[in-house]
Design an enzyme around this catalytic site. Sequence first.
Site, short mmCIF file in Angstrom:
data_model
loop_
_atom_site.label_atom_id
_atom_site.label_comp_id
_atom_site.label_asym_id
_atom_site.label_seq_id
_atom_site.Cartn_x
_atom_site.Cartn_y
_atom_site.Cartn_z
CG HIS A 1 0.80 -6.26 3.44
ND1 HIS A 1 0.06 -6.28 4.70
CD2 HIS A 1 0.83 -4.88 3.17
CE1 HIS A 1 -0.23 -5.01 5.13
NE2 HIS A 1 0.16 -4.29 4.25
CG HIS B 1 4.58 -2.30 5.40
ND1 HIS B 1 4.52 -0.88 5.44
CD2 HIS B 1 3.04 -2.46 5.19
CE1 HIS B 1 3.27 -0.15 5.49
NE2 HIS B 1 2.47 -1.24 5.43
CD GLU C 1 -3.94 0.70 8.89
OE1 GLU C 1 -3.14 -0.03 9.61
OE2 GLU C 1 -5.19 0.19 8.26
CB VAL C 2 2.98 1.33 9.21
CG1 VAL C 2 4.43 1.45 9.90
CG2 VAL C 2 1.98 0.61 10.18
CG ASN D 1 -1.94 -1.14 1.11
OD1 ASN D 1 -2.49 -1.53 0.22
ND2 ASN D 1 -2.41 -1.89 2.36
P1 5GP Z 1 -0.67 -0.98 5.83
O1 5GP Z 1 -2.04 -0.57 5.99
O2 5GP Z 1 0.32 0.18 6.32
O3 5GP Z 1 -0.28 -1.40 4.34
O4 5GP Z 1 -0.29 -2.06 6.54
C1 5GP Z 1 0.17 -1.88 8.15
C2 5GP Z 1 0.29 -3.26 8.73
O5 5GP Z 1 0.92 -3.48 10.00
C3 5GP Z 1 -1.25 -3.75 9.03
O6 5GP Z 1 -1.61 -4.98 8.47
C4 5GP Z 1 -1.14 -3.95 10.54
O7 5GP Z 1 -1.73 -5.04 11.01
C5 5GP Z 1 0.48 -4.23 10.82
N1 5GP Z 1 0.96 -3.76 12.13
C6 5GP Z 1 0.58 -2.45 12.87
N2 5GP Z 1 1.31 -2.47 13.92
C7 5GP Z 1 1.84 -3.55 14.01
C8 5GP Z 1 2.78 -4.14 15.13
O8 5GP Z 1 3.26 -3.27 16.08
N3 5GP Z 1 3.45 -5.16 14.66
C9 5GP Z 1 3.23 -6.03 13.73
N4 5GP Z 1 3.59 -7.21 13.55
N5 5GP Z 1 2.13 -5.61 12.85
C10 5GP Z 1 1.86 -4.48 13.07
#
Ligand code: 5GP
Length: 119
Positions: free
Chosen positions: A106, A104, A99-100, A91
């Site tokens: 997935h 990353h 979100e982060v 994403n």
């Molecule tokens: P995004 O929406 O940014 O593509 O995905 C962020 C992902 O990070 C989400 O699937 C969420 O569950 C995962 N995530 C968020 N915080 C943590 C964490 O502290 N530890 C781990 N292992 N995953 C996290």
Amino acid sequence: MSYDPNNIFAKILRGEIPCKKAYEDDHTLAFHDIRPQAPIHILVIPKGPYVSWDDFSERAPDAEIAGFVRAVGKVARDAGLVAPGYRLLANVGAAGGQEVPHLHVHIFGGRGLGPMLAR
Ligand code: 5GP
């Protein structure tokens, strides 16, 4: 967007927050998602400070890009996902649902994953 060194994955990289590690090498860390959306849901991140795929593909040295791409393949292979098949997802930004703010990828697998996007 500048890199925020206090994002949650930066804290995981510094060992300030635990993770369930799947793989690590010089350029890459892989760990299981805390809220898995498939039986296998692993996040693969570069160790360098890159906000997103856009940032990484523009700024990262070739060695980091090559190392990261090979690591993503290895993590999926080691998880036994090649024969059944799997999905990669990165994403990027607000519309992408990121979100982060640390790149990353997935890796999803362990069941049939259905259509590519929610309809
Ligand atoms: P995004 O929406 O940014 O593509 O995905 C962020 C992902 O990070 C989400 O699937 C969420 O569950 C995962 N995530 C968020 N915080 C943590 C964490 O502290 N530890 C781990 N292992 N995953 C996290």
